[in-house]
Design an enzyme around this catalytic site. Structure first.
Site, PDB file in Angstrom:
ATOM      1  N   HIS A 244      29.537  30.200  26.674  1.00  0.00           N
ATOM      2  CA  HIS A 244      29.881  29.883  28.055  1.00  0.00           C
ATOM      3  C   HIS A 244      29.627  28.418  28.343  1.00  0.00           C
ATOM      4  CE1 HIS A 244      31.241  33.134  30.760  1.00  0.00           C
ATOM      5  NE2 HIS A 244      30.972  33.848  29.683  1.00  0.00           N
TER       6      HIS A 244
ATOM      7  N   LYS B  82      43.739  51.230  45.236  1.00  0.00           N
ATOM      8  CA  LYS B  82      42.999  49.975  45.443  1.00  0.00           C
ATOM      9  C   LYS B  82      41.609  50.149  46.027  1.00  0.00           C
ATOM     10  CE  LYS B  82      47.437  47.745  46.057  1.00  0.00           C
ATOM     11  NZ  LYS B  82      48.362  46.997  46.869  1.00  0.00           N
TER      12      LYS B  82
ATOM     13  N   ASP C  34      50.126  44.066  40.496  1.00  0.00           N
ATOM     14  CA  ASP C  34      49.404  43.916  41.770  1.00  0.00           C
ATOM     15  C   ASP C  34      47.916  43.718  41.447  1.00  0.00           C
ATOM     16  OD1 ASP C  34      48.156  44.169  44.204  1.00  0.00           O
ATOM     17  OD2 ASP C  34      49.475  45.776  44.905  1.00  0.00           O
TER      18      ASP C  34
ATOM     19  N   GLU D 286      38.720  31.411  34.391  1.00  0.00           N
ATOM     20  CA  GLU D 286      37.371  31.555  33.832  1.00  0.00           C
ATOM     21  C   GLU D 286      37.405  31.210  32.352  1.00  0.00           C
ATOM     22  OE1 GLU D 286      33.685  34.681  33.203  1.00  0.00           O
ATOM     23  OE2 GLU D 286      35.428  35.360  34.313  1.00  0.00           O
TER      24      GLU D 286
END
Ligand code: ADP
Length: 560
Positions: free
Chosen positions: A545, A371, A447, A239
């Site tokens: 952006h 998670k 992770d 990104e």
């Protein structure tokens, strides 16, 4: 044929190819025959049925004429031998084919079971079961040609996941699996690189059934001036703007004298669920676990499987007859899920002796909570709980960020606090903590799925020094990071940890490296929050952006 497949089905035996499909080119048993296959098949079929017919006629004549059946002429003897020979041929040819198709069907059904259950346990059971099938089918597969093995994988004779074990060569296994996958799906993997990766380093550790690796660019931002030390922070992201924006935040923090961080708490958790015949029995165990005089016994059991896992406490919650026990422990420099799970298993074995009516339902009962968004992590913490702060000077706010303390404070109140409250946020009282957390996680081998709770963050802003300067802080209760174990030992991830000076286990103090990494994550989130909030306040967000996140290429022409 619809080539879009669910990933778990991608390496199943291929369905019967349509006539236009390319013929597999691997060597076959029939290649050894001197004549074309259809010719020998027709020959033996005809021979089998004609001699069988001839012998039946002879049998009938002998019965009619009362001739003993065991008295045979030369022509009858020849017919019997021909019958036996053609029977052996037909049995050998079609019998083997039947057995092979039977095994392939069994393996297919096993995969169906995986798809239906979607359960890790089932998958593990199958993984343990199926390689033994492969052992029986191909005893010396490693000496076969690649092309032949690809053919066997496509047919489903060799399970794709058994290739590493069968071949003893990880790179070759990946090459063959890729080729088989391309033939089955009829999709090219050309853009997915094969070379340049050590597949041995991920075996039984990081990824099963590899076919290549995805490239993610790593940018650097910094220096981050944190607790009087400077860090260059690697960030893996696709990104645009994220690295540039964090870098601007670092610049502002540096110019204002740096940031300060504190680790409030450090403990990984695992919460099994057990069931009793009654709620009162479940409560009995809860009171046992809550009693401080029992802690040492529990700790002795828990700690015996690791030099680094040290039990800190157990938090219990009851739901009827079920008891959820949230064990928390230090884990040195490891993120710690394996360690805490092993410790919990030890305690459960001990408790089972004390409570024979206790039924262990699951090593993880989701009260951990790993998670998944959960209030328990937000309130109690998981992994490292960190707070990081800085005072950004008025001139820096003006020059670097083109805004003021008052504007940022108001925006923070309306967006990160009130806005998130309106949205019913859980741990999401920030502008974009997860952007920074994910990028550092991927670069340093954490992770990425733990980004869920690791990105919990509340960003606070306050005008200080007569309202001129800005006090900004981020409080992150559940940053789950390690510098040893899992993906951290892979070459690229390890290089990124090294750049930060936190590679591997700390020699001076176990846990010092992983705690420092958590502080760096918090410091980087602080910079990201500052920069994005300033961009929104000054109306620069869309402009930046458009500059960094939109290339001038016509993306509609890329891909199909
Ligand atoms: P996790 O528990 O995060 O899944 P692993 O069990 O994969 O981590 O890796 C941790 C391993 O590293 C353990 O075997 C542990 O004994 C070893 N180790 C060596 N030094 C350290 C250290 N300083 N901190 C934590 N673990 C360490």
């Amino acid at each position: 044929m619809d080539v879009r497949r669910r990933p778990s089905k991608a390496l199943r035996p291929a369905p019967k190819e349509p006539s236009s499909a390319p013929e597999p080119t691997g060597a076959k048993a029939s290649d050894a025959l001197p004549l074309p296959l259809y010719f020998t098949n027709a020959l033996f079929f005809t021979l089998f049925f004609s001699v069988a017919y001839y012998l039946l006629l002879r049998w009938r004549d002998k019965i009619r004429n009362s001739v003993p059946l065991h008295v045979v002429t030369f022509s009858e003897l020849a017919a019997i031998l021909s019958l036996i020979a053609s029977f052996i041929y037909l049995l050998g040819f079609f019998g083997i084919d039947f057995v092979q198709s039977f095994i392939a069907r069994a393996s297919n059904e096993a995969w169906d079971l995986v798809d239906e259950e979607e359960g890790e346990d089932h998958r593990h059971r199958l993984m343990a079961f199926s390689p033994s099938i492969a052992d029986h089918i191909i005893p010396a597969v490693s000496s076969a040609e690649d092309e032949e093995i690809v053919d066997l994988v496509v047919k489903g004779t060799i399970p794709s996941y058994a290739l590493e074990e069968q071949l003893g060569d990880c790179k070759r296994a990946v090459r063959i699996r890729r080729e088989a996958l391309q033939r089955i799906t009829r999709r090219s993997l050309q853009g997915l690189p094969l070379d340049g990766f050590d597949y041995g380093s991920i075996l039984k550790q990081c990824c099963e059934m590899p076919v290549g690796y995805v490239q993610i660019p790593v940018g650097i931002a910094g220096p981050l001036l944190l607790d009087s030390f400077e860090y260059i922070v690697p960030m893996a992201t696709t990104e645009g703007c994220i690295v540039a924006s964090t870098n601007r935040g670092f610049k502002g923090i540096y110019a204002s004298g740096g940031a300060t961080s504190t680790i409030l708490r450090d403990g990984m958790t695992r919460a099994p669920v057990v069931r009793f015949p009654s709620a009162s029995r479940a409560c009995h165990l809860k009171f046992f676990l809550d009693n401080p005089s029992n802690f040492q016994t529990l700790a002795d059991e828990f700690n015996k499987s690791s030099n680094f896992a040290r039990l800190q406490g157990v938090q219990c919650s009851i739901a009827g007859k079920n008891l959820y026990m949230r064990f928390s422990c230090t884990t040195g420099d490891a993120m710690g899920m394996n360690m805490v799970s092993k410790g919990v298993e030890n305690v459960l074995a001990y408790l089972r002796n004390q409570y024979p009516d206790m039924d262990i339902i699951s090593i993880s009962g989701n009260f951990c909570s790993d998670k998944k968004p959960a209030a328990i992590n937000w309130i109690e913490g998981r992994g490292k709980s960190a707070v990081c702060e800085a005072v950004i000077k008025e001139e820096v706010l003006k020059k670097v960020f083109r805004t003021s303390a008052a504007t940022l404070v108001e925006l923070n109140m309306l967006k990160n606090l009130a806005g998130s409250a309106v949205a019913g946020a859980l741990g999401g009282f920030n502008a974009h903590a997860s952007n920074i957390v994910s990028a550092i996680f991927i670069a340093t081998g954490q992770d990425p799925a733990q980004n869920v709770e690791s990105s919990h963050c509340i960003t606070m802003m306050e005008a200080v020094n007569d309202g001129k300067d800005l006090h900004i802080s981020v409080t992150m209760p559940s940053i789950e990071v390690g510098t040893i174990g899992g993906g951290t030992q892979l070459a690229s991830q390890s290089a990124c940890l090294d750049l930060l000076g936190v590679k591997g286990a700390s020699k001076e103090l176990p846990g010092a490296n992983s705690r420092l990494l958590a502080k760096i994550v918090a410091g980087s989130v602080l910079a990201g929050e500052l920069s994005l909030m300033a961009a929104i306040a000054s109306g620069q967000l869309v402009q930046s952006h458009m500059k960094y996140n939109r290339s001038t290429k016509d993306v509609s022409k890329v891909g199909s």
